[in-house]
Scaffold this active site. Structure first.
Site, PDB file in Angstrom:
ATOM      1  N   GLU A   1      -5.756   3.512   7.070  1.00 42.36           N
ATOM      2  CA  GLU A   1      -5.496   3.396   5.577  1.00 42.36           C
ATOM      3  C   GLU A   1      -5.763   4.212   4.767  1.00 42.36           C
ATOM      4  O   GLU A   1      -5.195   4.848   3.947  1.00 42.36           O
ATOM      5  CB  GLU A   1      -5.745   1.952   4.942  1.00 42.36           C
ATOM      6  CG  GLU A   1      -5.321   1.761   3.526  1.00 42.36           C
ATOM      7  CD  GLU A   1      -5.747   0.442   3.097  1.00 42.36           C
ATOM      8  OE1 GLU A   1      -6.392   0.244   1.841  1.00 42.36           O
ATOM      9  OE2 GLU A   1      -5.141  -0.478   3.706  1.00 42.36           O
TER      10      GLU A   1
ATOM     11  N   ARG B   1       0.951  -1.289  -0.023  1.00 36.46           N
ATOM     12  CA  ARG B   1       0.105   0.071   0.105  1.00 36.46           C
ATOM     13  C   ARG B   1       0.840   1.154   0.201  1.00 36.46           C
ATOM     14  O   ARG B   1       0.505   2.295   0.677  1.00 36.46           O
ATOM     15  CB  ARG B   1      -0.984   0.192   1.081  1.00 36.46           C
ATOM     16  CG  ARG B   1      -1.906  -1.023   1.147  1.00 36.46           C
ATOM     17  CD  ARG B   1      -2.908  -1.029   0.021  1.00 36.46           C
ATOM     18  NE  ARG B   1      -3.677  -2.584   0.119  1.00 36.46           N
ATOM     19  CZ  ARG B   1      -3.463  -3.332  -0.838  1.00 36.46           C
ATOM     20  NH1 ARG B   1      -2.493  -3.584  -1.239  1.00 36.46           N
ATOM     21  NH2 ARG B   1      -4.336  -4.470  -0.505  1.00 36.46           N
TER      22      ARG B   1
ATOM     23  N   SER C   1     -11.194  -0.530   2.786  1.00 32.56           N
ATOM     24  CA  SER C   1     -10.745  -0.804   4.251  1.00 32.56           C
ATOM     25  C   SER C   1      -9.956   0.215   5.028  1.00 32.56           C
ATOM     26  O   SER C   1      -9.516   1.303   4.274  1.00 32.56           O
ATOM     27  CB  SER C   1      -9.380  -1.844   3.995  1.00 32.56           C
ATOM     28  OG  SER C   1      -9.881  -3.113   3.025  1.00 32.56           O
TER      29      SER C   1
END
Length: 300
Positions: free
Chosen positions: A295, A175, A225
């Protein structure tokens, strides 16, 4: 912002500008107050003019994709937002590779590949993000990630210079990429994919689509998420273990279907989401000793 708007209108009359544009219209969370100024360049020349003009005035633009990993503040964003459209929504074949503009959405790209019988991006068929955002955060799902199939990335850097880097030089990790830590505007990406059997590609995409429908709250606005995967753990499992599914603050709720998602049940504010996230992080740390990290990016 008034001075920037004036200069942009003088230098690039065709560039679409929107003052006080609601960010709720541009995020999958459907949350966020007005951005002071938003530009929607349709060409490379318009994008370059927007970035360079802002730089002359000491203004750092915020580059917006599909807003699928973003939580915008209720009071809005006092800065300058750039969102690519037009030419940046095109997909074309170049020398046995597929080149796509950064505004192309991942599900659209996955379907385009299916039509060409190309395999390697089936995992992306249900990710509601744009190529620009996906490259920046090395988006992935179900064991696949963008870095596995990327050949190169073309971007506009902080100085207004257009550069192209091979995927190997983009610093891809879980990520993250070099673009996560720089103010760069992704313009396009090139993919090298393998020929596959359309029936098998379609079957894999349908399999993943079924998994998403069964396990994820795709019927409600969210930013995907909410938390990064902590080393050695899964955020959703920890949140579920702590009995936090269904925890609600205002219009925001920890999804009852997938604890890793925070959803907008209706009328949720940025403040609701942040308070809910704080409660979740506090409880998970207290009960398990694991510190969760968001995130989703907060724009304010």
């Amino acid at each position: 912002m008034e001075q920037l708007e004036k200069r942009l209108k003088e230098r690039c009359p065709a560039l679409e500008l929107r003052a006080k544009e609601p960010m709720a219209k541009h995020t999958t969370f459907r949350i966020g107050g007005p951005a002071a100024l938003m530009a929607l360049p349709r060409t490379g020349a318009e994008a370059k003019t927007a970035v360079q003009t802002a730089r002359e005035l000491g203004i750092v633009p915020f580059f917006l994709g599909n807003g699928s990993n973003l939580l915008a503040a209720d009071e809005g964003y006092p800065g300058f937002v750039v969102k690519l459209t037009g030419d940046f929504e095109e997909i074309r074949e170049v020398n046995w590779s597929l080149e796509t503009g950064s505004a192309v959405l991942l599900p659209r790209l996955a379907n385009a590949l299916l039509g060409r019988g190309l395999t390697g991006l089936e995992f992306a068929s249900g990710i509601p993000g744009s190529i620009g955002g996906a490259v920046t955060m090395n988006a992935g799902a179900y064991g696949g990630e963008l870095a596995q199939v990327l050949e190169s990335v073309t971007f506009l850097d902080e100085a207004g210079k257009v550069s192209t880097l091979p995927a190997s030089a983009c610093g891809f990790g879980y990520r993250t990429s070099i673009f996560s830590h720089r103010t760069c505007l992704i313009l396009k990406a090139r993919f090298r994919l393998e020929q596959g059997k359309p029936a098998e590609i379609k079957a894999r995409m349908e399999e993943l689509s079924t998994k998403r429908r069964e396990k994820q709250p795709i019927d409600l606005p969210s930013a995907g998420s909410m938390f990064k995967r902590p080393p050695g753990h899964f955020a959703a499992a920890l949140i579920d273990q702590c009995g936090l599914k269904g925890l609600t603050v205002g219009g925001a709720q920890v999804s009852e279907k997938h604890a890793g998602f925070v959803v907008n049940r209706g009328g949720a504010t940025c403040a609701d989401v942040l308070e809910l996230v704080n409660q979740v992080k506090t409880q998970v740390l207290r009960q398990t000793g694991v510190a969760l990290e968001m995130e989703v990016k907060v724009l304010r």
